[in-house]
Scaffold this motif. Structure first.
Motif, PDB file in Angstrom:
ATOM      1  N   MET A  72       0.678  -0.911   0.294  1.00  7.35           N
ATOM      2  CA  MET A  72      -0.165  -0.050   0.022  1.00  7.35           C
ATOM      3  C   MET A  72       0.924   1.150  -0.232  1.00  7.35           C
ATOM      4  N   VAL A  73       2.142   1.523   1.151  1.00  7.05           N
ATOM      5  CA  VAL A  73       2.458   2.382   1.388  1.00  7.05           C
ATOM      6  C   VAL A  73       3.292   2.528  -0.374  1.00  7.05           C
ATOM      7  N   GLY A  74       4.018   1.747  -1.128  1.00  6.65           N
ATOM      8  CA  GLY A  74       4.278   1.664  -2.520  1.00  6.65           C
ATOM      9  C   GLY A  74       3.421   2.240  -3.635  1.00  6.65           C
ATOM     10  N   ALA A  75       1.970   2.116  -3.715  1.00  9.68           N
ATOM     11  CA  ALA A  75       0.911   2.207  -4.474  1.00  9.68           C
ATOM     12  C   ALA A  75       0.958   3.931  -4.192  1.00  9.68           C
ATOM     13  N   ALA A  76       0.614   4.090  -2.782  1.00  5.71           N
ATOM     14  CA  ALA A  76       1.014   5.757  -2.708  1.00  5.71           C
ATOM     15  C   ALA A  76       2.014   6.059  -2.981  1.00  5.71           C
ATOM     16  N   VAL A  77       3.370   5.780  -3.131  1.00  8.84           N
ATOM     17  CA  VAL A  77       4.397   6.437  -3.693  1.00  8.84           C
ATOM     18  C   VAL A  77       4.296   7.139  -4.819  1.00  8.84           C
ATOM     19  N   PHE A  78       3.897   5.673  -5.708  1.00 11.83           N
ATOM     20  CA  PHE A  78       4.296   5.911  -6.682  1.00 11.83           C
ATOM     21  C   PHE A  78       2.747   6.880  -7.333  1.00 11.83           C
ATOM     22  N   ILE A  79       1.879   6.996  -6.179  1.00  7.22           N
ATOM     23  CA  ILE A  79       0.329   8.270  -6.977  1.00  7.22           C
ATOM     24  C   ILE A  79       1.583   9.234  -6.047  1.00  7.22           C
ATOM     25  N   SER A  80       1.580   9.547  -5.280  1.00  5.73           N
ATOM     26  CA  SER A  80       1.419  11.013  -4.871  1.00  5.73           C
ATOM     27  C   SER A  80       2.971  11.384  -5.429  1.00  5.73           C
ATOM     28  N   THR A  81       3.750  10.539  -5.690  1.00  6.71           N
ATOM     29  CA  THR A  81       4.825  11.286  -5.719  1.00  6.71           C
ATOM     30  C   THR A  81       5.276  12.475  -7.506  1.00  6.71           C
ATOM     31  N   PRO A  82       4.199  12.041  -8.113  1.00  3.95           N
ATOM     32  CA  PRO A  82       4.504  12.486  -9.198  1.00  3.95           C
ATOM     33  C   PRO A  82       3.697  13.969  -9.144  1.00  3.95           C
ATOM     34  N   ILE A  83       2.637  13.127  -9.110  1.00  8.38           N
ATOM     35  CA  ILE A  83       1.280  14.620  -8.470  1.00  8.38           C
ATOM     36  C   ILE A  83       1.631  15.905  -8.071  1.00  8.38           C
ATOM     37  N   GLY A  84       2.494  14.897  -6.601  1.00  9.39           N
ATOM     38  CA  GLY A  84       3.972  15.931  -5.713  1.00  9.39           C
ATOM     39  C   GLY A  84       4.255  17.044  -6.317  1.00  9.39           C
ATOM     40  N   ILE A  85       5.814  16.342  -6.820  1.00 13.98           N
ATOM     41  CA  ILE A  85       6.658  17.067  -7.644  1.00 13.98           C
ATOM     42  C   ILE A  85       6.319  17.787  -8.751  1.00 13.98           C
ATOM     43  N   LEU A  86       5.330  17.631  -9.717  1.00 15.58           N
ATOM     44  CA  LEU A  86       4.480  18.361 -10.810  1.00 15.58           C
ATOM     45  C   LEU A  86       3.801  19.072  -9.776  1.00 15.58           C
ATOM     46  N   ALA A  87       3.148  18.803  -9.096  1.00 15.65           N
ATOM     47  CA  ALA A  87       2.386  20.432  -8.235  1.00 15.65           C
ATOM     48  C   ALA A  87       3.271  21.467  -8.045  1.00 15.65           C
ATOM     49  N   GLY A  88       4.047  20.703  -7.433  1.00 17.60           N
ATOM     50  CA  GLY A  88       5.556  21.363  -6.675  1.00 17.60           C
ATOM     51  C   GLY A  88       6.237  22.068  -8.048  1.00 17.60           C
ATOM     52  N   ILE A  89       6.150  21.891  -9.200  1.00 13.08           N
ATOM     53  CA  ILE A  89       7.197  22.332  -9.914  1.00 13.08           C
ATOM     54  C   ILE A  89       6.327  23.801 -10.476  1.00 13.08           C
ATOM     55  N   TYR A  90       5.107  23.398 -10.692  1.00 10.01           N
ATOM     56  CA  TYR A  90       3.752  24.595 -10.712  1.00 10.01           C
ATOM     57  C   TYR A  90       3.860  25.761  -9.811  1.00 10.01           C
ATOM     58  N   LEU A  91       3.873  25.502  -8.427  1.00 11.56           N
ATOM     59  CA  LEU A  91       3.829  26.921  -7.765  1.00 11.56           C
ATOM     60  C   LEU A  91       4.984  27.110  -7.581  1.00 11.56           C
ATOM     61  N   ALA A  92       6.558  26.834  -8.443  1.00 10.75           N
ATOM     62  CA  ALA A  92       7.879  27.576  -8.121  1.00 10.75           C
ATOM     63  C   ALA A  92       8.032  27.974  -9.340  1.00 10.75           C
ATOM     64  N   GLU A  93       7.767  26.848 -10.813  1.00 12.60           N
ATOM     65  CA  GLU A  93       7.891  27.644 -11.675  1.00 12.60           C
ATOM     66  C   GLU A  93       7.137  28.804 -12.035  1.00 12.60           C
ATOM     67  N   TYR A  94       5.123  28.231 -12.370  1.00 13.84           N
ATOM     68  CA  TYR A  94       4.526  29.231 -12.766  1.00 13.84           C
ATOM     69  C   TYR A  94       4.120  29.935 -11.891  1.00 13.84           C
ATOM     70  N   GLY A  95       3.294  29.667 -10.714  1.00 16.07           N
ATOM     71  CA  GLY A  95       2.635  30.071 -10.525  1.00 16.07           C
ATOM     72  C   GLY A  95       3.347  31.533  -9.678  1.00 16.07           C
ATOM     73  N   GLU A  96       4.418  31.004  -8.806  1.00 15.29           N
ATOM     74  CA  GLU A  96       5.578  32.070  -7.514  1.00 15.29           C
ATOM     75  C   GLU A  96       4.560  32.745  -7.298  1.00 15.29           C
TER      76      GLU A  96
END
Lengths: 332, 286
Positions: B79-103
């Motif tokens: 379960m933790v593996g699946a959760a990491v698989f789901i959350s890592t790309p979503i989290g990183i991409l959302a973080g990229i939006y905030l830092a790069e585009y949203g500012e």
């Protein structure tokens, strides 16, 4: 011929066809990347709204049936399908309040120690130790509380409290009753131990924002360390300290496992802190998987909604205060 | 010249200072005392429960002897593996939006605000949410539901860490990449993200540590399973819920197993925390 037409476009621009094609491809990639990352960032907001919406939908039958008196009723009768939230809300608020009362001075002392008093070589290990305590899963606190702390509490501390504070006129009521070791007071204490490292690390970050110049000027005037803390550090970080405490409160309100083990899970309301009680989170943990009547499930959803709203308000207030601190620092 | 120690005002100030410092010492001692007590209890009580059987046998039936925690450990890992698989790309991409585009746009500020609130939101309410939108609709508990609940808890951690890390990259690096003609998405990923790779990994490790110890969201999403099963679409055994059930039970071997499981969980979480900390500091040193 072909190599030449690759380099020079038909209208004689400096951009070749190949370059134009690459730029078009990159613009497309940029467009998709922007939309992709925007969607995921938006999803965080959508999840929050989704949580509120689904809780409201789930809670609707109970709220419709009981109306506003749901929040003030102390009934919790699965047999006759009558429910009220007051016991759970009371338990949540009382345990969190006790936890804050104890955690605030202790975490304040710890944060102070780490920023002002600790020698430099000790700062890293002790700071890490405090943050490790913050990482221990909450179920461990619950187990430790139930198996180790509660018996000791029942045998030594509760009688002591009953004999001393229990004899006083007004607050004596708080310390009367059977000394089982588990109950609201124990739950509050375990919760306090749980949130101390959390509040301490936020407070430490807040204390570290005080400009060194201010403190050094105070020392130069001959202030003792304590006077510097009281007259320079504290006034400067007042808002941040309150924010840190409220952050801890937000955490304490929602804590489930640390409390469920030791709160006693009794749907009773009592003035005594030794009595068992219930909190919103422990009610949900205990009853949700087995609740079957529609009203029971819906009342549990309503409890969840109330908890989420209270936590949301407390955390928002905390965040706003800590943002005020950051603004003072000149960050944002 | 008046000696400072003879001055009554100074003496009083000095005593107040000493009391204050002593109280601060005392507070630190209290904190360390409880940390030591809890960890020692865990070790003393848990070590008795750890043996090879814990990793090879499934959870015992009520009243039967022996048994282990294998199904719970594997279930948690899945379960933790699946959760990491789901959350890592979503989290990183959302973080990229905030830092790069949203500012500093209002949308980005609100998203950061909401992310921070979700960080401290009651995890049992997250479990309730997943129950309401997923479990109640498919009419059965499942490992996937547990993973979804865990990813909802992990995403804010990853978003925040990614956002903070990306903002540490010096602007000159970004501008150099743009000056070379790189498209924006390449600047965000190949240049900025790569520069803080270690920090991002730290964020992911911290999110894993956070979700490994969570019990409440699993209570009504993954439920529990007495037997070994790798079927994510059915109730799944997991360490935290097993510990919860076994600890409150009247059976001795169940309680021993609970302590053993508690030891496993705690030291995995602490190990992940320490690992992410050393990784981060190593990279910063470079």
């Amino acid at each position: 011929m072909n190599a030449l037409s690759d380099r020079v476009s038909h209208d004689g621009h400096i951009f070749s066809n190949a370059l134009k094609a690459t730029m078009r491809k990159q613009r497309l990639q940029d467009f998709f990347f922007h939309k992709l990352t925007f969607f995921f960032a938006l999803s965080v907001l959508l999840v929050l709204m989704g949580i509120v919406a689904s809780l409201m939908i789930g809670a609707w039958p109970a709220l419709h049936e009981f109306g506003l008196p749901f929040v003030t009723s102390i009934e919790w009768d699965p047999v006759n399908d009558k429910y009220g939230a007051l016991i759970a809300i009371f338990g949540t608020l009382v345990t969190s309040f006790i936890a804050l009362l104890i955690a605030f001075p202790v975490s304040f002392g710890i944060a102070l120690f780490l920023t002002e008093i600790c020698p430099a070589w000790l700062k890293r290990p002790l700071g890490t130790a405090v943050e490790l305590l913050a990482g221990v899963p909450s179920i461990i606190y619950g187990m430790w509380g139930m198996f180790i702390f509660a018996p000791i509490f029942a045998e030594y501390i509760q009688p002591a409290l009953a004999n001393t504070l229990g004899e006083l006129p007004v607050i004596g009521e708080l310390f009367k009753g059977p000394m089982m070791g588990i109950g609201m007071l124990t739950a509050g204490l375990i919760l306090a131990i749980m949130i101390i490292p959390f509040i301490a690390s936020v407070m430490r970050d807040v204390f570290e924002t005080v400009p060194q110049v201010l403190k050094e000027s105070a020392y130069a005037l001959g202030c003792t360390k304590w006077e510097v803390v009281r007259n320079i550090v504290l006034p400067y970080t007042r808002i941040g300290v309150v924010g840190a405490v409220m952050l801890g409160l937000g955490r304490a309100l929602g804590e489930t496992m640390a409390i469920t083990f030791v709160i006693g899970n009794a749907h009773t309301l009592s003035w005594s802190l030794f009595a068992a009680g219930n909190s919103i989170a422990s009610t949900l943990a205990n009853e949700f998987a087995e609740a079957d009547s529609v009203l029971h499930v819906s009342s549990l959803y309503a409890l969840g909604l109330i908890l989420f709203v209270i936590t949301f308000i407390v955390l928002t207030a905390a965040k706003l205060m800590l943002m005020g601190m950051a603004r003072k620092e000149g960050k944002k | 010249m008046i000696k400072p120690a003879m001055n009554p005002v100074y003496r009083r100030r000095l005593w107040i200072h000493r009391v204050g410092i002593a109280l601060s010492f005392f507070a630190m001692a209290i904190g360390l005392f409880f940390l030591m007590w809890i960890l020692l209890t865990l070790i003393v009580k848990g070590v008795g429960g750890i043996d090879l059987a814990i990793f090879t046998q499934s959870t015992p039936a009520p009243g039967s002897e022996g048994g282990g925690l294998m199904n719970a450990i594997i279930g948690s890992l899945l379960m933790v593996g699946a959760a990491v698989f789901i959350s890592t790309p979503i989290g990183i991409l959302a973080g990229i939006y905030l830092a790069e585009y949203g500012e500093v746009s209002w949308f980005a500020q609100i998203t950061r605000f909401v992310t921070d609130i979700m960080l401290s939101a009651p995890s049992i309410v997250i479990g309730l949410f997943i129950y309401a939108i997923y479990v109640a609709n498919v009419h059965h508990f499942s490992g996937w539901a547990g993973s979804f609940a865990m990813s909802l808890i992990a995403i804010p951690v990853v978003v925040r860490t990614t956002d903070n890390m990306l903002n540490l990259v010096p602007t000159s690096l970004r501008e150099a990449a743009f000056a070379l003609g790189a498209p924006r998405w390449k600047v965000a990923t190949s240049v900025r993200l790569r520069a803080v790779k270690a920090g991002i990994v730290t964020g992911v490790l911290l999110s894993i540590a956070r979700i490994s110890g969570e019990t409440a969201p699993l209570l009504f999403t993954a439920l529990n399973n007495q037997f070994y099963s790798a079927n994510m679409n059915a109730p799944m055994a997991n360490l935290p819920v097993v510990i919860y059930q076994f600890a409150m039970s009247p059976y001795d071997n169940w309680r021993t197993l609970a302590w053993g499981g508690a030891l496993l969980v705690t030291f995995s979480v602490l190990g992940l925390n320490i690992l992410s900390r050393t990784l981060f500091h190593q990279k910063i040193q470079h």
